[in-house]
Structures are given as C-alpha cells and as structure tokens.
Design a protein around this motif. Sequence first.
Motif, mmCIF file in Angstrom:
data_model
loop_
_atom_site.group_PDB
_atom_site.id
_atom_site.type_symbol
_atom_site.label_atom_id
_atom_site.label_comp_id
_atom_site.label_asym_id
_atom_site.label_seq_id
_atom_site.Cartn_x
_atom_site.Cartn_y
_atom_site.Cartn_z
ATOM 1 N N GLU A 131 0.844 -1.197 0.000
ATOM 2 C CA GLU A 131 0.000 0.000 0.000
ATOM 3 C C GLU A 131 0.876 1.242 0.000
ATOM 4 O OE1 GLU A 131 -2.505 1.705 -0.677
ATOM 5 O OE2 GLU A 131 -4.036 1.261 0.836
ATOM 6 N N ASP A 132 0.357 2.337 -0.544
ATOM 7 C CA ASP A 132 1.132 3.573 -0.543
ATOM 8 C C ASP A 132 1.013 4.314 0.782
ATOM 9 O OD1 ASP A 132 -1.541 4.187 -0.987
ATOM 10 O OD2 ASP A 132 -1.159 5.675 -2.547
ATOM 11 N N VAL A 162 2.484 6.009 6.813
ATOM 12 C CA VAL A 162 1.370 5.988 7.768
ATOM 13 C C VAL A 162 1.211 7.406 8.293
ATOM 14 C CG1 VAL A 162 0.550 5.184 10.012
ATOM 15 C CG2 VAL A 162 1.616 3.575 8.432
ATOM 16 N N LYS A 163 -0.002 7.919 8.217
ATOM 17 C CA LYS A 163 -0.254 9.304 8.609
ATOM 18 C C LYS A 163 -0.682 9.386 10.070
ATOM 19 C CE LYS A 163 -2.054 12.021 5.532
ATOM 20 N NZ LYS A 163 -2.993 12.754 4.622
ATOM 21 N N ARG A 164 -0.102 10.336 10.802
ATOM 22 C CA ARG A 164 -0.547 10.640 12.163
ATOM 23 C C ARG A 164 -1.786 11.518 12.081
ATOM 24 N NH1 ARG A 164 4.815 11.545 12.555
ATOM 25 N NH2 ARG A 164 4.528 13.798 12.407
ATOM 26 N N THR A 165 -2.902 11.006 12.488
ATOM 27 C CA THR A 165 -4.146 11.752 12.384
ATOM 28 C C THR A 165 -5.095 11.346 13.495
ATOM 29 O OG1 THR A 165 -6.126 12.094 11.005
ATOM 30 C CG2 THR A 165 -4.929 10.031 10.683
ATOM 31 N N ASP A 174 2.190 -4.095 9.204
ATOM 32 C CA ASP A 174 3.301 -4.904 9.703
ATOM 33 C C ASP A 174 4.656 -4.267 9.386
ATOM 34 O OD1 ASP A 174 1.775 -7.462 10.550
ATOM 35 O OD2 ASP A 174 1.069 -7.087 8.504
ATOM 36 N N TYR A 175 4.724 -3.566 8.264
ATOM 37 C CA TYR A 175 5.952 -2.890 7.846
ATOM 38 C C TYR A 175 5.585 -1.463 7.444
ATOM 39 C CZ TYR A 175 7.248 -7.811 7.284
ATOM 40 O OH TYR A 175 7.437 -9.154 7.476
ATOM 41 N N ILE A 176 6.368 -0.496 7.921
ATOM 42 C CA ILE A 176 6.085 0.920 7.668
ATOM 43 C C ILE A 176 7.358 1.602 7.188
ATOM 44 C CG2 ILE A 176 5.371 3.116 8.703
ATOM 45 C CD1 ILE A 176 3.887 1.442 10.852
ATOM 46 N N GLY A 177 7.232 2.385 6.122
ATOM 47 C CA GLY A 177 8.370 3.160 5.651
ATOM 48 C C GLY A 177 8.570 4.425 6.467
ATOM 49 N N PHE A 178 7.562 5.283 6.460
ATOM 50 C CA PHE A 178 7.633 6.576 7.132
ATOM 51 C C PHE A 178 6.322 6.853 7.863
ATOM 52 C CE2 PHE A 178 10.186 6.719 3.301
ATOM 53 C CZ PHE A 178 11.378 7.305 3.699
ATOM 54 N N GLU A 179 6.414 7.466 9.041
ATOM 55 C CA GLU A 179 5.236 8.032 9.694
ATOM 56 C C GLU A 179 5.260 9.529 9.414
ATOM 57 O OE1 GLU A 179 3.435 7.090 13.909
ATOM 58 O OE2 GLU A 179 4.702 8.891 14.026
ATOM 59 N N VAL A 180 4.150 10.061 8.886
ATOM 60 C CA VAL A 180 4.152 11.424 8.355
ATOM 61 C C VAL A 180 3.081 12.284 9.018
ATOM 62 C CG1 VAL A 180 5.098 10.725 6.127
ATOM 63 C CG2 VAL A 180 2.615 10.732 6.458
#
Length: 238
Positions: A131-132, A162-165, A174-180
């Motif tokens: 997923e993007d 993954v967006k902080r909202t 399970d796997y995350i590139g960046f939290e934005v």
Amino acid sequence: MASYLQIADDEKGHELDLFCIPRHYENDLDKVIIPHGLIMDRTERLARDIIQDMGGHHIVALCVLKGGYKFFADLLDYIKALNQNSDKSVPLTVDFIRVKSYCNDKSTNSVKVIGGDELSNLRGKNVLIVEDIVETGRTMQTLLSLLGECHPKMVKVVSLLVKRTPRSSGYRPDYIGFEVPDAFLVGYALDYNEYFRDLSHICILNDGAKEKYKVINHKERPLRCNGVQGESFVSPFD
C-alpha cells in the motif's frame, strides 16, 4: 511493533528549487518532505526486513492500485535483487487490486474495492499487501476483512507511509516506511484527483492546488468520483 522513520509535525522539509520538480507543478507544492533518494533507501531496508520474515515461503504480492504501483515496483526490484544475491530467497508472484476512498482531499467514509472477485485465488497462500499510505486505517481494515473471507494462509501489510491523524482507527501495518504529519501528500504515485503521480519526490500540496485541481459539479456532464454521481473534473491545463 513495526519500525519506521518518523517525519515530525514541525518538519521544515526542503525548498523546491533544490530538486528537479516538473515545471507544471512548481506553483502547486509547499515543500519536498521526503526526497526520492530517501524513499529508495527506506524501501530497500523494507525489502530486507520482508525477506528476513517471510523468506522461504511462496508470497503473493498484492499491489493496491493506483497509488501503490511505484512503491510496489521498487520494492519488488529490491526483493528480486536480494533473491539473486543472498542465501535466503522468496518465490514471488504478483496480483493487483484497486481500492478507492477519496474525493478531492477528503475521505468519502466509504471504501470501494475493485477486483475483489479474484481474491478467491488467494486461498491458502501467503499474501503481502503493498500500500502507498495508511491514514484512518479503515480502507485497509475493509480489505483485510474481505481477504479473510478467502482464507489465505498468512497476510502481511507493508505501507510506505502511515499518517498521524486523530481520525485513525488505530490500525498499523506490519511494515512501515515513514510516519508522516497530517497533511495532504502527493508524488511518488500519490495523487490528487489523478495529478502528481509523475512527481518523483513526496511533497505537501498547497491550498491553491487543491482548488486548482479539485473535482467540481457539472450537471451537464455527470461523471463519477469514487462512486458518487454528478461529479466531473475540468483540467487546469485546458
């Protein structure tokens, strides 16, 4: 718990004139928040983590279109390179699904899955959903529920962002590139009404661009926007 690179809410980003930005988008962006090179480095590490966790099992990599296609292609290139140059490799096949939940910059609170009839082929298989971006998490939870009805052997989810909202359901991949931060992001195949997919870097869209590229009502030309009748789009370049 998945590790990730966190982009802070007060992240100043980078000035546009430090990068190669398509001329037709120069006035539509506030700043570059994740340069392309950093995306690629982080994607390479995600590929290594996936190989370590799932290596030795046949995996069906399921790309969530349209926004996930660039991340999907680059992630699979790195997995392929690891397959060719390490002792632990992953037999890999691919499939595609399209999920829509946005109109303009707003979530529609409904999720439309296209291609779900073919998910029955995933029975008994190990599935990696690519997923993007995960924002509220409701889109992914809907997809996972649908997949569960097909009885795969295992399902893992990797999301570039993954967006902080405050709207989040609490779901985490399970796997995350960046939290934005909670901003509308475009580029690297992330779009705003189909524009900005051709931008290499991930950038913050400015308010003027949201108005410029928005879907507007036209009674004389009824189309569909995420399944809602009566919406159409006028290109700003016409």
